[in-house]
Write an enzyme that holds these catalytic residues in place. Sequence first.
Site, mmCIF file in Angstrom:
data_model
loop_
_atom_site.group_PDB
_atom_site.id
_atom_site.type_symbol
_atom_site.label_atom_id
_atom_site.label_comp_id
_atom_site.label_asym_id
_atom_site.label_seq_id
_atom_site.Cartn_x
_atom_site.Cartn_y
_atom_site.Cartn_z
ATOM 1 N N ASP A 41 14.290 -38.183 7.407
ATOM 2 C CA ASP A 41 14.572 -38.814 6.117
ATOM 3 C C ASP A 41 14.297 -37.764 5.046
ATOM 4 O O ASP A 41 13.660 -36.750 5.304
ATOM 5 C CB ASP A 41 13.656 -40.039 5.900
ATOM 6 C CG ASP A 41 14.220 -41.056 4.924
ATOM 7 O OD1 ASP A 41 14.576 -42.164 5.365
ATOM 8 O OD2 ASP A 41 14.285 -40.732 3.706
ATOM 9 N N ASP A 63 17.825 -33.832 4.441
ATOM 10 C CA ASP A 63 18.907 -34.602 3.828
ATOM 11 C C ASP A 63 20.071 -34.687 4.820
ATOM 12 O O ASP A 63 20.496 -33.648 5.347
ATOM 13 C CB ASP A 63 19.341 -33.877 2.546
ATOM 14 C CG ASP A 63 20.244 -34.711 1.665
ATOM 15 O OD1 ASP A 63 21.206 -35.319 2.207
ATOM 16 O OD2 ASP A 63 20.012 -34.774 0.458
ATOM 17 N N VAL A 64 20.591 -35.886 5.040
ATOM 18 C CA VAL A 64 21.689 -36.012 6.017
ATOM 19 C C VAL A 64 22.978 -35.327 5.568
ATOM 20 O O VAL A 64 23.880 -35.138 6.373
ATOM 21 C CB VAL A 64 22.022 -37.493 6.375
ATOM 22 C CG1 VAL A 64 21.004 -38.107 7.303
ATOM 23 C CG2 VAL A 64 22.276 -38.317 5.149
ATOM 24 N N TYR A 155 30.951 -48.990 -1.833
ATOM 25 C CA TYR A 155 30.028 -49.061 -0.688
ATOM 26 C C TYR A 155 30.761 -49.601 0.542
ATOM 27 O O TYR A 155 30.627 -49.067 1.647
ATOM 28 C CB TYR A 155 28.858 -49.965 -1.063
ATOM 29 C CG TYR A 155 27.884 -50.268 0.063
ATOM 30 C CD1 TYR A 155 26.951 -49.325 0.474
ATOM 31 C CD2 TYR A 155 27.895 -51.519 0.700
ATOM 32 C CE1 TYR A 155 26.053 -49.600 1.491
ATOM 33 C CE2 TYR A 155 26.999 -51.801 1.719
ATOM 34 C CZ TYR A 155 26.079 -50.845 2.106
ATOM 35 O OH TYR A 155 25.188 -51.124 3.123
HETATM 36 N N1 LIG Z 1 19.424 -53.975 3.729
HETATM 37 C C1 LIG Z 1 20.634 -54.496 3.816
HETATM 38 O O1 LIG Z 1 20.881 -55.607 3.340
HETATM 39 C C2 LIG Z 1 21.734 -53.756 4.541
HETATM 40 C C3 LIG Z 1 22.914 -54.460 4.819
HETATM 41 C C4 LIG Z 1 23.954 -53.814 5.471
HETATM 42 C C5 LIG Z 1 23.815 -52.483 5.843
HETATM 43 N N2 LIG Z 1 22.661 -51.824 5.555
HETATM 44 C C6 LIG Z 1 22.602 -50.411 5.955
HETATM 45 O O2 LIG Z 1 21.470 -50.180 6.779
HETATM 46 C C7 LIG Z 1 20.994 -48.846 6.566
HETATM 47 C C8 LIG Z 1 19.517 -48.909 6.232
HETATM 48 O O3 LIG Z 1 19.354 -49.663 5.043
HETATM 49 P P1 LIG Z 1 17.934 -50.181 4.513
HETATM 50 O O4 LIG Z 1 18.148 -51.533 3.980
HETATM 51 O O5 LIG Z 1 16.899 -49.925 5.521
HETATM 52 O O6 LIG Z 1 17.773 -49.207 3.237
HETATM 53 P P2 LIG Z 1 16.486 -48.438 2.692
HETATM 54 O O7 LIG Z 1 16.891 -48.001 1.315
HETATM 55 O O8 LIG Z 1 15.273 -49.256 2.850
HETATM 56 O O9 LIG Z 1 16.401 -47.171 3.655
HETATM 57 C C9 LIG Z 1 17.378 -46.180 3.624
HETATM 58 C C10 LIG Z 1 16.707 -44.863 3.955
HETATM 59 O O10 LIG Z 1 17.710 -43.835 3.933
HETATM 60 C C11 LIG Z 1 17.134 -42.695 3.337
HETATM 61 N N3 LIG Z 1 18.144 -41.820 2.795
HETATM 62 C C12 LIG Z 1 19.006 -42.082 1.788
HETATM 63 N N4 LIG Z 1 19.748 -41.015 1.534
HETATM 64 C C13 LIG Z 1 19.357 -40.050 2.394
HETATM 65 C C14 LIG Z 1 19.760 -38.709 2.610
HETATM 66 N N5 LIG Z 1 20.719 -38.151 1.865
HETATM 67 N N6 LIG Z 1 19.169 -37.997 3.584
HETATM 68 C C15 LIG Z 1 18.180 -38.555 4.330
HETATM 69 N N7 LIG Z 1 17.737 -39.823 4.156
HETATM 70 C C16 LIG Z 1 18.337 -40.556 3.190
HETATM 71 C C17 LIG Z 1 16.228 -43.243 2.242
HETATM 72 O O11 LIG Z 1 15.252 -42.278 1.836
HETATM 73 C C18 LIG Z 1 15.633 -44.451 2.943
HETATM 74 O O12 LIG Z 1 14.431 -44.141 3.592
HETATM 75 C C19 LIG Z 1 21.846 -48.261 5.439
HETATM 76 O O13 LIG Z 1 22.864 -47.459 5.985
HETATM 77 C C20 LIG Z 1 22.440 -49.476 4.778
HETATM 78 O O14 LIG Z 1 23.663 -49.202 4.132
HETATM 79 C C21 LIG Z 1 21.618 -52.422 4.921
#
Ligand SMILES: NC(=O)c1ccc[n+]([C@@H]2O[C@H](COP(=O)([O-])OP(=O)(O)OC[C@H]3O[C@@H](n4cnc5c(N)ncnc54)[C@H](O)[C@@H]3O)[C@@H](O)[C@H]2O)c1
Length: 256
Positions: A41, A63-64, A155
């Site tokens: 992360d 960073d991804v 998105y």
């Molecule tokens: N929470 C929801 O309702 C939901 C619904 C559908 C899909 N998702 C997907 O599930 C996945 C996880 O979501 P979440 O709710 O746990 O979000 P979150 O924001 O809690 O966690 C996302 C993580 O990704 C990391 N991140 C972001 N950009 C980054 C980068 N460039 N390099 C490395 N790390 C990076 C952030 O630091 C964070 O720790 C995401 O892809 C999101 O789109 C979430």
Amino acid sequence: MPALSDGFAGKVALVTGAASGLGRGTAERLAAQGARVVLFDRDEAGLRTTEAACPGSVVVVGDVTAAADIARAVDAAAALGKLTLLATAAGLIGPTKPLPEVEEAEWDRLFAVNVKGTWLTLKAVLPVMRDAGGGSIVAFASAAGLVASPAMPAYAATKAAVISMTRSVARGHAAEGIRMNCVCPGSIQTPMLEATFAGAATPELRAAREAEFRARHPLGRFGETHEVTEAVVFLLSDAASFITGTALPVDGGRLA
Ligand SMILES: NC(=O)c1ccc[n+]([C@@H]2O[C@H](COP(=O)([O-])OP(=O)(O)OC[C@H]3O[C@@H](n4cnc5c(N)ncnc54)[C@H](O)[C@@H]3O)[C@@H](O)[C@H]2O)c1
């Protein structure tokens, strides 16, 4: 058929987005079942919190969107053993606006993290899994990638791209023993969902947005992290050995 409780003992996993929410939950479930997990992360403090709950894990801050950073994560996994499990949870949400109002920089950032980041991770990991004789991958798409999303069209487009990559990898790499699936969560209570609501200009608008999001789910509530990570570890496990190329809604009935 191996039971889910057989776990992941002796396996090596890479989880991106492991500092928060669904990535953290996935890493914790894998570690609890014996996997050695590389936690990746850009948020180091969050990674350290996850690490504390994941015995035997290794932290890689990066960073991804940077191939060199992902290469460091793959190297860290190689030091633990054969990398055969991957979950790509790193992602960004928003912006909550119609397409004409989305700024070009917002569009580019969203696609860089959600699409390019997923692709770069696959680009680095697929050859490693092929050389290991196979593996299992779960990407994080979204229910928004399967249906119209007038509230967050940019998105939704990124998540449709993730679903497309999932299907192509499943078909293109099946002969290498690699399975790939993705989960399509509805609204799940994580920091990402909170950030969506926190962006509302007034408490009234926030309440209205929350009510609108909740109403999309026939089960009448938001999902919890473990309700998604249960599906993720199932798809990663040998219990799902004949499942590949699926986009699994975990959405409280939203798409029913
Ligand atoms: N929470 C929801 O309702 C939901 C619904 C559908 C899909 N998702 C997907 O599930 C996945 C996880 O979501 P979440 O709710 O746990 O979000 P979150 O924001 O809690 O966690 C996302 C993580 O990704 C990391 N991140 C972001 N950009 C980054 C980068 N460039 N390099 C490395 N790390 C990076 C952030 O630091 C964070 O720790 C995401 O892809 C999101 O789109 C979430």
